[in-house]
Scaffold this motif. Structure first.
Motif, PDB file in Angstrom:
ATOM      1  N   UNK A  79      -4.283   4.092  -4.003  1.00  0.00           N
ATOM      2  CA  UNK A  79      -2.903   4.176  -3.409  1.00  0.00           C
ATOM      3  C   UNK A  79      -2.152   3.134  -4.197  1.00  0.00           C
ATOM      4  N   UNK A  80      -1.970   3.163  -5.769  1.00  0.00           N
ATOM      5  CA  UNK A  80      -1.480   2.031  -6.297  1.00  0.00           C
ATOM      6  C   UNK A  80       0.175   2.276  -5.945  1.00  0.00           C
ATOM      7  N   UNK A  81       0.696   3.400  -5.898  1.00  0.00           N
ATOM      8  CA  UNK A  81       2.055   3.105  -5.410  1.00  0.00           C
ATOM      9  C   UNK A  81       2.564   2.666  -3.948  1.00  0.00           C
ATOM     10  N   UNK A  82       1.332   2.289  -3.333  1.00  0.00           N
ATOM     11  CA  UNK A  82       1.778   1.891  -1.908  1.00  0.00           C
ATOM     12  C   UNK A  82       2.415   2.756  -0.918  1.00  0.00           C
ATOM     13  N   UNK A  83       1.928   3.846  -1.078  1.00  0.00           N
ATOM     14  CA  UNK A  83       2.649   4.973  -0.057  1.00  0.00           C
ATOM     15  C   UNK A  83       1.917   4.704   1.392  1.00  0.00           C
ATOM     16  N   UNK A  85       0.104   2.151   2.341  1.00  0.00           N
ATOM     17  CA  UNK A  85      -0.278   0.684   2.889  1.00  0.00           C
ATOM     18  C   UNK A  85       0.981  -0.094   2.173  1.00  0.00           C
TER      19      UNK A  85
END
Lengths: 169, 40
Positions: A79-83, A85
């Motif tokens: 979840x690199x886009x921090x959706x 967390x």
């Protein structure tokens, strides 16, 4: 989407990204040596194996055990886009709150349904036997009645008298 | 993703509360990133 969908170990439409191996905990499959040696030395479920990271440990990929660790692992790498967390550097407060609730949720005995479980816990385990025994007085619980009630949860796990609990009242 | 490609994850689980947490999270990840859920 109905929550009942999650009564199954995994929803069907996620099968494109995950293969599910059903571990029958009734037959203690999670305690078998292959499982303990390659997946989780503690012999518990769930375990996530990441095929994107080959290892030499015998598993098909990097193995992660402990629910909270799995969730954070998935977040960190997928979840690199921090959706789902928070960014520990940019949102330290939110990140801390997230950890607080994650730890609460995985440690609380009623797990996923922590909020419902809490209510259920007090209505069925604490209140119900109290009503039967009229043990609630002045907003405090009579621990003798509580622990001696045969239907009571505490009787099983703490059958002996608990003097300090009564003393505190 | 072609049908012969193996899924990137294997989940050893049962329908326990903790097993469900991971299942739910994977579902959420897929709802955002689709089948392109990729390692970074």
């Amino acid at each position: 989407m109905s929550l009942n969908k999650f009564a199954e170990p995994i929803p069907g439409n996620v099968t494109s990204i995950v293969s599910v191996e059903h571990i029958s905990i009734r037959t203690n499959k999670q305690k078998e040596s292959w499982y303990i040696n390659t997946l989780n030395p503690n012999g518990r479920i769930p375990v996530l194996v990441d095929r994107n990271r080959p290892t030499t440990t015998g598993a098909e990929g990097f193995a992660v055990f402990e629910t909270a660790a799995i969730l954070l692992y998935l977040s960190q790498h997928y979840d690199p886009e921090h959706k789902l967390w928070f960014d520990v550097a940019k949102q330290p407060g939110d990140y801390s709150e997230m950890l607080q609730w994650i730890f609460f949720a995985v440690r609380f005995p009623f797990s996923l349904r922590a909020d419902i479980g809490l209510t259920t816990f007090f209505s069925t385990v604490v209140s119900a036997p109290c009503k039967a025994n009229v043990c609630k007085t002045n907003n405090s619980y009579d621990w003798q009645s509580l622990t001696s009630s045969p239907a009571n949860h505490f009787n099983k796990f703490a059958p002996e008298d608990i003097p300090y609990a009564k003393k505190r009242q | 993703m072609s049908t012969v490609t193996k899924a990137p994850f294997i989940l050893y689980t049962e329908g326990t509360p903790n097993g469900k947490k991971v299942s739910v999270y994977l579902e959420e990840l897929k709802s955002i990133y689709g089948d392109k859920v990729a390692y970074e």
